[in-house]
Design a protein around this motif. Structure first.
Motif, PDB file in Angstrom:
ATOM      1  N   TYR A   1      -2.421  26.346 -22.172  1.00 51.90           N
ATOM      2  CA  TYR A   1      -2.392  24.925 -22.329  1.00 51.90           C
ATOM      3  C   TYR A   1      -2.367  23.875 -20.716  1.00 51.90           C
ATOM      4  CZ  TYR A   1       1.011  26.336 -25.148  1.00 51.90           C
ATOM      5  OH  TYR A   1       2.236  27.460 -26.647  1.00 51.90           O
ATOM      6  N   TRP A   2      -2.460  24.233 -19.665  1.00 51.25           N
ATOM      7  CA  TRP A   2      -2.795  24.209 -17.911  1.00 51.25           C
ATOM      8  C   TRP A   2      -3.992  24.052 -17.885  1.00 51.25           C
ATOM      9  CZ3 TRP A   2       1.648  27.607 -16.577  1.00 51.25           C
ATOM     10  CH2 TRP A   2       3.051  27.063 -16.990  1.00 51.25           C
ATOM     11  N   ARG A   3      -5.163  24.873 -18.647  1.00 46.00           N
ATOM     12  CA  ARG A   3      -6.832  24.585 -18.294  1.00 46.00           C
ATOM     13  C   ARG A   3      -7.029  24.203 -19.096  1.00 46.00           C
ATOM     14  NH1 ARG A   3      -6.585  31.230 -17.657  1.00 46.00           N
ATOM     15  NH2 ARG A   3      -5.917  31.309 -15.161  1.00 46.00           N
ATOM     16  N   ASN A   4      -5.635  23.794 -20.701  1.00 47.92           N
ATOM     17  CA  ASN A   4      -7.009  22.583 -21.218  1.00 47.92           C
ATOM     18  C   ASN A   4      -7.442  23.666 -22.781  1.00 47.92           C
ATOM     19  OD1 ASN A   4      -6.113  19.944 -22.937  1.00 47.92           O
ATOM     20  ND2 ASN A   4      -8.836  19.472 -21.638  1.00 47.92           N
ATOM     21  N   ASP A   5      -7.655  24.606 -23.020  1.00 48.25           N
ATOM     22  CA  ASP A   5      -8.783  25.818 -23.656  1.00 48.25           C
ATOM     23  C   ASP A   5      -7.706  25.319 -25.042  1.00 48.25           C
ATOM     24  OD1 ASP A   5      -9.877  27.707 -24.594  1.00 48.25           O
ATOM     25  OD2 ASP A   5      -9.313  28.271 -23.186  1.00 48.25           O
ATOM     26  N   ASN A   6      -8.657  25.891 -26.384  1.00 50.59           N
ATOM     27  CA  ASN A   6      -8.042  25.546 -27.569  1.00 50.59           C
ATOM     28  C   ASN A   6      -6.876  26.417 -28.199  1.00 50.59           C
ATOM     29  OD1 ASN A   6     -10.243  24.121 -27.109  1.00 50.59           O
ATOM     30  ND2 ASN A   6     -11.838  24.942 -27.700  1.00 50.59           N
ATOM     31  N   TRP A   7      -6.113  26.184 -29.252  1.00 51.77           N
ATOM     32  CA  TRP A   7      -5.161  26.845 -29.405  1.00 51.77           C
ATOM     33  C   TRP A   7      -5.414  26.124 -30.548  1.00 51.77           C
ATOM     34  CZ3 TRP A   7      -4.148  23.392 -25.503  1.00 51.77           C
ATOM     35  CH2 TRP A   7      -2.716  23.015 -25.638  1.00 51.77           C
TER      36      TRP A   7
ATOM     37  N   MET B   1     -10.630  35.784 -32.545  1.00 52.38           N
ATOM     38  CA  MET B   1      -9.626  36.989 -33.059  1.00 52.38           C
ATOM     39  C   MET B   1      -8.795  36.086 -31.876  1.00 52.38           C
ATOM     40  SD  MET B   1      -8.894  38.432 -35.569  1.00 52.38           S
ATOM     41  CE  MET B   1      -9.961  36.592 -36.384  1.00 52.38           C
ATOM     42  N   PRO B   2      -6.757  35.885 -31.765  1.00 52.69           N
ATOM     43  CA  PRO B   2      -6.433  35.062 -30.757  1.00 52.69           C
ATOM     44  C   PRO B   2      -6.352  36.383 -29.499  1.00 52.69           C
ATOM     45  CG  PRO B   2      -5.030  35.131 -32.679  1.00 52.69           C
ATOM     46  CD  PRO B   2      -6.449  35.900 -33.095  1.00 52.69           C
ATOM     47  N   GLU B   3      -5.894  36.125 -28.381  1.00 53.82           N
ATOM     48  CA  GLU B   3      -5.646  36.931 -27.252  1.00 53.82           C
ATOM     49  C   GLU B   3      -4.506  36.829 -26.607  1.00 53.82           C
ATOM     50  OE1 GLU B   3      -7.636  36.961 -23.945  1.00 53.82           O
ATOM     51  OE2 GLU B   3      -9.938  37.492 -24.671  1.00 53.82           O
TER      52      GLU B   3
ATOM     53  N   MET C   1      -8.041  21.213 -29.972  1.00 50.48           N
ATOM     54  CA  MET C   1      -9.742  22.545 -30.435  1.00 50.48           C
ATOM     55  C   MET C   1     -10.584  20.807 -29.803  1.00 50.48           C
ATOM     56  SD  MET C   1      -9.442  24.801 -31.949  1.00 50.48           S
ATOM     57  CE  MET C   1     -10.737  25.407 -32.618  1.00 50.48           C
ATOM     58  N   ALA C   2     -11.164  21.059 -28.850  1.00 49.58           N
ATOM     59  CA  ALA C   2     -11.949  20.378 -28.364  1.00 49.58           C
ATOM     60  C   ALA C   2     -12.044  19.058 -28.040  1.00 49.58           C
ATOM     61  CB  ALA C   2     -13.328  20.546 -28.963  1.00 49.58           C
ATOM     62  N   GLY C   3     -10.940  18.095 -27.736  1.00 48.36           N
ATOM     63  CA  GLY C   3     -10.665  17.172 -27.253  1.00 48.36           C
ATOM     64  C   GLY C   3      -9.773  16.504 -28.699  1.00 48.36           C
ATOM     65  N   ARG C   4      -9.911  17.210 -28.849  1.00 45.80           N
ATOM     66  CA  ARG C   4      -8.718  17.284 -30.983  1.00 45.80           C
ATOM     67  C   ARG C   4      -7.259  17.653 -30.410  1.00 45.80           C
ATOM     68  NH1 ARG C   4      -8.521  18.523 -37.670  1.00 45.80           N
ATOM     69  NH2 ARG C   4      -6.965  17.553 -38.258  1.00 45.80           N
ATOM     70  N   ARG C   5      -6.117  16.940 -30.690  1.00 45.91           N
ATOM     71  CA  ARG C   5      -4.948  16.783 -31.080  1.00 45.91           C
ATOM     72  C   ARG C   5      -4.421  16.442 -31.837  1.00 45.91           C
ATOM     73  NH1 ARG C   5      -3.907  18.871 -25.956  1.00 45.91           N
ATOM     74  NH2 ARG C   5      -4.685  17.606 -23.883  1.00 45.91           N
ATOM     75  N   TRP C   6      -3.388  17.348 -32.394  1.00 48.71           N
ATOM     76  CA  TRP C   6      -2.493  17.688 -33.556  1.00 48.71           C
ATOM     77  C   TRP C   6      -1.439  18.190 -34.182  1.00 48.71           C
ATOM     78  CZ3 TRP C   6      -7.267  20.627 -33.974  1.00 48.71           C
ATOM     79  CH2 TRP C   6      -7.249  21.162 -34.539  1.00 48.71           C
ATOM     80  N   LYS C   7      -0.680  17.364 -34.617  1.00 52.33           N
ATOM     81  CA  LYS C   7       0.991  18.051 -34.815  1.00 52.33           C
ATOM     82  C   LYS C   7       1.327  18.603 -36.624  1.00 52.33           C
ATOM     83  CE  LYS C   7       5.653  17.811 -32.861  1.00 52.33           C
ATOM     84  NZ  LYS C   7       6.240  16.816 -31.452  1.00 52.33           N
ATOM     85  N   ASN C   8       2.069  18.931 -36.945  1.00 55.16           N
ATOM     86  CA  ASN C   8       2.243  19.291 -38.176  1.00 55.16           C
ATOM     87  C   ASN C   8       3.718  18.213 -38.191  1.00 55.16           C
ATOM     88  OD1 ASN C   8      -0.350  21.019 -38.678  1.00 55.16           O
ATOM     89  ND2 ASN C   8       1.326  23.074 -38.349  1.00 55.16           N
TER      90      ASN C   8
END
Length: 325
Positions: free
Chosen positions: A206-212, A1-3, A223-230
């Motif tokens: 974002y600045w900590r390069n975490d996952n979202w 669940m998101p924080e 997510m873990a080095g994979r980036r995508w954009k809708n």
């Protein structure tokens, strides 16, 4: 669940309150709000209403980010922003009356033709509204925008580098005196005692390069080095739901992942842990030499625990982090 949840773009506040209620009820039914500690909605000051704010507060929203940009009509016109400066104070009052105390204001400086006195007036107006957070950005001429096209035609002239640097330095001094901590190149949080922390939680991700996960047209995810954009088009996004076509999708090579983490973390005043740098950079990685060089010329510094940009390096932070990609 998101924080943390961030609803951005300014346009969310254009939705009718009834539509917002349905959206937020759906999120609640999926138990998406159970662990959320920061729920930010980006707001256009012209479209903030008491009814909308009551709906947001009832659904768990506890932070509003508002694009003031400037409080000078002449400068807003130069930026091609058309809101009435007085609407910002009106909107902040509505937000606070609804029970949301955590408010960010965006300001832009180094606007063509802007004077230091006008910058001071903008800072005075923003601080008078007692925000908990301020984002102050030097104007960037983004590709393919009307502002950039006007510059290319010679209709406007960018601020010279010396004046832009003086304005940035002035912003830093004014906000420090006003009780704000600069925790990132363009972001300041009001200092607070005890557990108070007004730093922006989703930006720290974002600045900590975490996952979202980004949901909706144009939303970006990592997510873990994979980036995508809708895809950006609303109709196309809805038509292809629940699995819309992506506009961009890439998985970074390990070396690029290291570079991106360095780039993002060094935008923060905290910097990045030295232990991580030692572990992530191979002995023959050229970036070790770049770091040593930047430390020698007082652009970077090593503390007992972190590598970070110096006060001097803040003025050329973009150039510094570009060398470490």
């Amino acid at each position: 669940m998101p924080e943390t949840i961030f609803v951005g773009g300014g346009t969310p506040t254009l939705l009718p309150a009834a539509m917002w209620a349905r959206l937020l009820n759906a999120m609640a039914s999926l138990d998406l709000l159970a662990n959320v500690r920061e729920f930010t909605v980006e707001a256009n000051p012209e479209t903030v209403t008491p009814e909308l704010m009551r709906t947001l507060v009832a659904s768990g929203v506890n932070r509003i980010s508002m694009g003031a940009q400037s409080f000078q009509p002449r400068l807003l016109k130069a930026l091609e922003r058309w809101h009435d400066p007085a609407s910002v104070a009106r909107a902040v009052t509505i937000v606070r009356d609804a029970g949301i105390a955590n408010v960010n204001l965006d300001l832009i400086f180094a606007i063509p033709g802007q004077t230091m006195a006008e910058l001071d007036a903008d800072l005075d107006a923003a601080l008078a509204l007692e925000p908990t957070h301020l984002s102050c950005y030097s104007l960037i001429f983004e590709p393919h925008t009307p502002l950039t096209k006007r510059m290319a035609l010679g209709l406007i002239k960018p601020m010279d580098e010396q004046t832009e640097r003086a304005m940035y330095e002035h912003v830093m001094g004014r906000l420090d005196d006003a009780g704000f901590e600069q925790y990132e190149v363009s972001n300041w949080a009001r200092r607070g005692g005890g557990a108070a922390d007004h730093r922006c939680a989703h930006n720290l991700l974002y600045w900590r390069n975490d996952n979202w996960i980004g949901v909706g047209p144009s939303a970006a995810s990592h997510m873990a080095g994979r980036r995508w954009k809708n895809r950006p088009h609303l109709g196309a996004y809805i038509a292809q739901s629940p699995d819309p076509t992506l506009a961009e999708d890439e998985t970074l090579e390990p070396a690029r992942q290291v570079g991106e983490r360095l780039m993002l973390a060094l935008r923060t005043r905290e910097g990045i842990a030295l232990a991580w740098v030692e572990q992530a950079l191979a002995a023959d990685d050229d970036r070790r030499d770049v770091i040593d060089e930047l430390v020698a010329i007082d652009m970077l510094e090593r503390t007992d625990t972190h590598l970070r940009v110096t006060n001097q390096g803040l003025f050329v932070a973009d150039a510094i982090v570009a060398r470490l990609l």
